[in-house]
Motif scaffolding. Structure first.
Motif, mmCIF file in Angstrom:
data_model
loop_
_atom_site.group_PDB
_atom_site.id
_atom_site.type_symbol
_atom_site.label_atom_id
_atom_site.label_comp_id
_atom_site.label_asym_id
_atom_site.label_seq_id
_atom_site.Cartn_x
_atom_site.Cartn_y
_atom_site.Cartn_z
ATOM 1 N N ARG A 262 0.827 -1.210 0.000
ATOM 2 C CA ARG A 262 0.000 0.000 0.000
ATOM 3 C C ARG A 262 0.860 1.258 0.000
ATOM 4 O O ARG A 262 0.514 2.265 -0.630
ATOM 5 N N VAL A 263 1.990 1.212 0.714
ATOM 6 C CA VAL A 263 2.891 2.375 0.733
ATOM 7 C C VAL A 263 3.409 2.668 -0.669
ATOM 8 O O VAL A 263 3.430 3.823 -1.125
ATOM 9 N N LEU A 264 3.826 1.636 -1.387
ATOM 10 C CA LEU A 264 4.336 1.841 -2.739
ATOM 11 C C LEU A 264 3.237 2.292 -3.690
ATOM 12 O O LEU A 264 3.499 3.064 -4.624
ATOM 13 N N GLU A 265 2.024 1.857 -3.472
ATOM 14 C CA GLU A 265 0.912 2.352 -4.298
ATOM 15 C C GLU A 265 0.686 3.840 -4.043
ATOM 16 O O GLU A 265 0.414 4.604 -4.983
ATOM 17 N N GLY A 266 0.778 4.271 -2.790
ATOM 18 C CA GLY A 266 0.649 5.696 -2.498
ATOM 19 C C GLY A 266 1.788 6.509 -3.089
ATOM 20 O O GLY A 266 1.591 7.639 -3.559
ATOM 21 N N ILE A 267 2.993 5.951 -3.071
ATOM 22 C CA ILE A 267 4.135 6.642 -3.685
ATOM 23 C C ILE A 267 3.934 6.753 -5.189
ATOM 24 O O ILE A 267 4.228 7.792 -5.798
ATOM 25 N N HIS A 268 3.439 5.691 -5.802
ATOM 26 C CA HIS A 268 3.192 5.732 -7.248
ATOM 27 C C HIS A 268 2.133 6.778 -7.605
ATOM 28 O O HIS A 268 2.254 7.455 -8.639
ATOM 29 N N GLY A 269 1.104 6.941 -6.750
ATOM 30 C CA GLY A 269 0.069 7.931 -7.009
ATOM 31 C C GLY A 269 0.415 9.318 -6.523
ATOM 32 O O GLY A 269 -0.431 10.215 -6.602
ATOM 33 N N ASN A 270 1.623 9.517 -6.003
ATOM 34 C CA ASN A 270 2.082 10.832 -5.529
ATOM 35 C C ASN A 270 1.166 11.357 -4.430
ATOM 36 O O ASN A 270 0.837 12.549 -4.362
ATOM 37 N N ARG A 271 0.765 10.459 -3.525
ATOM 38 C CA ARG A 271 -0.153 10.815 -2.448
ATOM 39 C C ARG A 271 0.627 10.800 -1.133
ATOM 40 O O ARG A 271 0.720 9.766 -0.455
ATOM 41 N N SER A 272 1.174 11.923 -0.781
ATOM 42 C CA SER A 272 1.983 12.014 0.436
ATOM 43 C C SER A 272 1.138 11.809 1.682
ATOM 44 O O SER A 272 1.590 11.192 2.659
ATOM 45 N N ALA A 273 -0.100 12.321 1.692
ATOM 46 C CA ALA A 273 -0.961 12.194 2.877
ATOM 47 C C ALA A 273 -1.266 10.729 3.178
ATOM 48 O O ALA A 273 -1.265 10.302 4.342
ATOM 49 N N GLU A 274 -1.509 9.945 2.135
ATOM 50 C CA GLU A 274 -1.801 8.521 2.349
ATOM 51 C C GLU A 274 -0.585 7.791 2.906
ATOM 52 O O GLU A 274 -0.702 6.957 3.817
ATOM 53 N N VAL A 275 0.590 8.091 2.392
ATOM 54 C CA VAL A 275 1.812 7.446 2.890
ATOM 55 C C VAL A 275 2.055 7.802 4.346
ATOM 56 O O VAL A 275 2.396 6.947 5.175
ATOM 57 N N MET A 276 1.859 9.084 4.702
ATOM 58 C CA MET A 276 2.056 9.492 6.088
ATOM 59 C C MET A 276 1.011 8.874 7.013
ATOM 60 O O MET A 276 1.298 8.562 8.178
ATOM 61 N N THR A 277 -0.199 8.681 6.537
ATOM 62 C CA THR A 277 -1.235 8.056 7.362
ATOM 63 C C THR A 277 -0.885 6.610 7.667
ATOM 64 O O THR A 277 -1.048 6.134 8.808
ATOM 65 N N ILE A 278 -0.399 5.876 6.666
ATOM 66 C CA ILE A 278 -0.005 4.481 6.895
ATOM 67 C C ILE A 278 1.154 4.415 7.886
ATOM 68 O O ILE A 278 1.168 3.575 8.809
ATOM 69 N N ALA A 279 2.141 5.299 7.717
ATOM 70 C CA ALA A 279 3.277 5.304 8.639
ATOM 71 C C ALA A 279 2.831 5.658 10.057
ATOM 72 O O ALA A 279 3.322 5.077 11.043
ATOM 73 N N ASN A 280 1.890 6.580 10.188
ATOM 74 C CA ASN A 280 1.397 6.957 11.517
ATOM 75 C C ASN A 280 0.686 5.791 12.196
ATOM 76 O O ASN A 280 0.857 5.551 13.403
ATOM 77 N N ASP A 281 -0.114 5.045 11.432
ATOM 78 C CA ASP A 281 -0.806 3.887 12.013
ATOM 79 C C ASP A 281 0.192 2.823 12.480
ATOM 80 O O ASP A 281 0.007 2.217 13.546
ATOM 81 N N LEU A 282 1.235 2.595 11.692
ATOM 82 C CA LEU A 282 2.219 1.578 12.075
ATOM 83 C C LEU A 282 2.991 1.999 13.321
ATOM 84 O O LEU A 282 3.228 1.176 14.220
ATOM 85 N N LEU A 283 3.369 3.263 13.410
ATOM 86 C CA LEU A 283 4.150 3.716 14.555
ATOM 87 C C LEU A 283 3.290 3.816 15.810
ATOM 88 O O LEU A 283 3.771 3.523 16.918
#
Length: 674
Positions: A262-283
């Motif tokens: 999912r992180v790589l899909e967000g990076i491919h779509g240039n969606r910084s907010a989605e990537v940060m949300t996933i990282a926040n949930d994991l941490l």
């Protein structure tokens, strides 16, 4: 009986039971069958892959009391039923000594081992020493064991197991047979733990078993240790432990690779907010940033290999990826979103982020920053794509495209020469001439060391025409645009290459000669408001300016420059004379110091001052002070009648002085010796 962990309980007791080390087991069995027993072995490789296990099996095979080829022992495998095999398997055999080299690493322990090795075995055929972690032995201890390894007794066999064979001295390695063990493949570990799960009565799905095999990372012992821990924490259903992938991930503190997908899909779509949300949930779930970075690095590596190997999202597999088939397909789906270069850059950024997390205070911030860098990398344009947007140079007849910037030339950039144009005619177009009459001549002309050539007679010009005087500066390549007064259509502009200024040939005369006009009207050369100047055909008289006036003008010009004080002093002390078409300046400087004091800038200032005074047609010649210095070094006249005086009066000596500017330094008088 006390509980025995799976790694010890299911330890192989035969060569055939060892997984992933066929190149070692086959060689040792053939050596046993042929009786080619070495006195020293080195087993090296990854942790938990069977080094010590194979050493024990080889010790059992060497001391087995059953003959090879009998009904009880048809192959070189140990029989496992004789007294020697049972004692060695239990670890209490008298003639098989297993030593922890990490503890007994000093020279005193090795000396005791060497002294005990002289005695024959108590019961078995060989006395065998198994040295575990042999790289921990000191160099002095290895030197004490060296003679025994070189000429051992017939009943001694040394077996050394190590994870760092390079730390063992080369003198020891050259006296032993070295076997390098391989990491156990994923399929071999998976088959082993599947069989153990069946024997232990454990229910486990394929996803859980694959996760255990991947966690082993090529080590069978690590995989069995994690499996033992997972069985202890697994829920029990109908009296049987139940293993699933989520429970094993929670036990190991890892997350599912679907999160990184999912992180790589967000990076491919240039969606910084989605990537940060996933990282926040994991941490926020308590995962360590370092552990997440380590997992993401492994997942990116799998994506890179999947991209290289051509693993598709809907199928396909490769041996380069030691992961399950489902994980290979997952890596293939992520790899399909990016190019190989992009995945390589992602992996490099995350590797650097993982290294930085080891010594950073705020690990969370640096982990999030590493993920943002991956998003930003998607916004960069490759250099190849950027260069491809510039049009290439067209062929002949096509429009000329912008030229790429070339490297700086070794010579100074030439200054543009002023264009002479008629006031009535429109200014020439600022485009490059279509043809240059000197283009073919440029290849053979060099400007490193200009040599003066004889002045040529200028083309006849009307009296009112005035030609610009060529400054005596270092030669440069100039382009002079000339618009001749010819009937339409107008002739193309001509590129003129100015030659050595010493030749005193102006660019206007060369242009007139190339155009075949013979002369150039004054309107083209100078505007109507320009004051008339003397032409080169009528040079100023040499006596119009005295040498003292020229010297004064040159000194004043150098003094005004402020940075040429030394040159002004040197020319003030020089002797100026005007002879014919030359201005000869006899300086007091040596040949070496002359170009250093009167440098190129000073020479240009002097020539400009002389040109403004009307003496620009006279050639300036700077002479070093060698003659004056030689004259100053001449000895004083000797007394009349002395040997030196007679030598100076001799006609041959005087002729030599006149011809070669000779100097008499020493005169030896031999008359007293007669």
């Amino acid at each position: 009986m006390a509980y025995q962990v799976l790694a010890r309980k299911y330890r192989p007791q035969r060569f055939a039971d060892v997984a992933g080390q066929d190149h070692v087991t086959v060689t040792l069995m053939n050596a046993l069958t042929q009786g080619r027993i070495a006195h020293g072995y080195i087993f090296s490789g990854h942790r938990g892959i069977g080094k010590t296990t194979i050493a024990r099996i080889l010790a059992m095979a060497l001391n087995c009391r059953t003959m090879i080829g009998s009904a009880e022992r048809p192959t070189a495998e140990p029989c496992e039923v004789c007294e020697s095999c049972v004692e060695i398997r239990a670890g209490n055999a008298v003639d098989v000594i297993e030593i922890d080299a990490a503890t007994n690493r000093g020279i005193d322990e090795i000396r005791e081992l060497r002294d005990a090795a002289r005695y024959r075995p108590a019961r078995d055929r060989y006395k065998i020493y198994i040295l575990d972690e042999a790289h921990q032995i000191t160099d002095a201890a290895f030197n004490a064991l060296l003679k025994t390894l070189e000429e051992p007794p017939d009943h001694i066999v040394f077996m050394m197991a190590t994870t760092q064979p390079e730390d063992i001295p080369q003198t020891v390695r050259s006296r032993c047979q070295h076997f390098s063990f391989h990491a156990v493949k994923l399929v071999d570990i998976l088959a082993q733990i599947r069989g153990i799960a069946a024997q232990e009565g454990v229910d486990a799905d394929e996803g859980a078993l694959a996760l255990l095999a991947e966690a082993g990372d090529g080590s069978m012992r690590d995989a069995l240790s994690i499996m033992d821990q997972a069985i202890a924490s697994a829920p029990v259903e109908d009296g049987r432990p139940r293993l699933d992938a989520s429970q094993i991930r929670e036990l190991m503190g890892t997350v599912a690779n679907a999160v990184f997908e999912r992180v790589l899909e967000g990076i491919h779509g240039n969606r910084s907010a989605e990537v940060m949300t996933i990282a926040n949930d994991l941490l926020d779930a308590g995962n360590s940033p370092a552990q997440l970075a380590r997992q993401f690095v492994r997942y990116l590596r799998n994506c890179v290999i999947a991209k290289i190997a051509g693993v598709e999202a809907d199928g396909g597999s490769t041996e380069l990826l030691q992961i399950s088939a489902d994980e290979q397909r997952r890596a293939g789906r992520s790899a399909a979103l990016f190019t190989e270069e992009e995945l390589t850059r992602f992996l490099q950024v995350m590797l650097r982020t993982f290294d930085e997390l080891g010594y950073r205070q705020e690990q969370r911030f640096h982990f999030e920053l590493g993920l943002l860098k991956l998003v930003h990398l998607q916004r960069l344009l490759p250099v190849e794509e950027l260069l491809s947007r510039f049009p290439t140079t067209g062929g002949s007849g096509g429009a000329e495209s912008p030229r790429p910037r070339a490297s700086a030339p070794s010579t100074p950039v030439p200054r543009p020469a002023p264009a002479f144009a008629s006031p009535s005619s429109p200014p020439p177009a600022p485009s490059k001439p279509a043809f240059s009459p000197f283009a073919a001549d440029r290849n053979r002309k060099t400007f490193d060391e200009p040599t003066p050539i004889a002045p040529r007679t200028p083309a006849p010009a009307p009296p009112q025409a005035s030609a610009p005087v060529v400054p005596q500066t270092p030669p440069v390549e100039r382009e002079v645009m000339i618009q001749p007064e010819l009937p339409p259509p107008p002739a193309p502009a001509v590129s003129i290459l100015e030659t050595d200024p010493v030749a005193e040939i102006t660019a206007i005369e060369v242009a007139a000669e190339m155009l075949g006009a013979g002369s150039v009207p004054a309107a083209i050369l100078e505007p109507e408001t320009a004051p008339p100047a003397k032409t080169m055909a009528e040079p100023p008289a040499a006596g119009s300016r005295s040498a003292e006036d020229l010297q004064r003008l040159a000194i004043e010009a150098l003094s005004a420059a402020r940075s040429q004080g030394s040159a002004a002093d040197a020319l003030a002390d020089a002797e100026w004379t005007v002879t014919g078409d030359e201005i000869r300046v006899q300086t007091e400087l040596s040949k070496t110091m002359l170009p250093m004091v009167i440098n190129a800038d000073a020479d240009r200032i002097v020539r400009t001052a002389l040109r403004s005074s009307g003496a620009g047609q006279l050639k300036l010649v700077l002479l070093p002070g060698a003659a004056n210095a030689a004259a100053a070094k001449k000895p004083r006249a000797a007394k009349t009648g002395s040997a030196q005086a007679k030598a100076m009066e001799h006609p041959v000596v005087q002729q030599a002085q006149r011809l070669f500017n000779a100097e008499i330094r020493n005169v030896i008088d031999l008359r007293d010796n007669d």
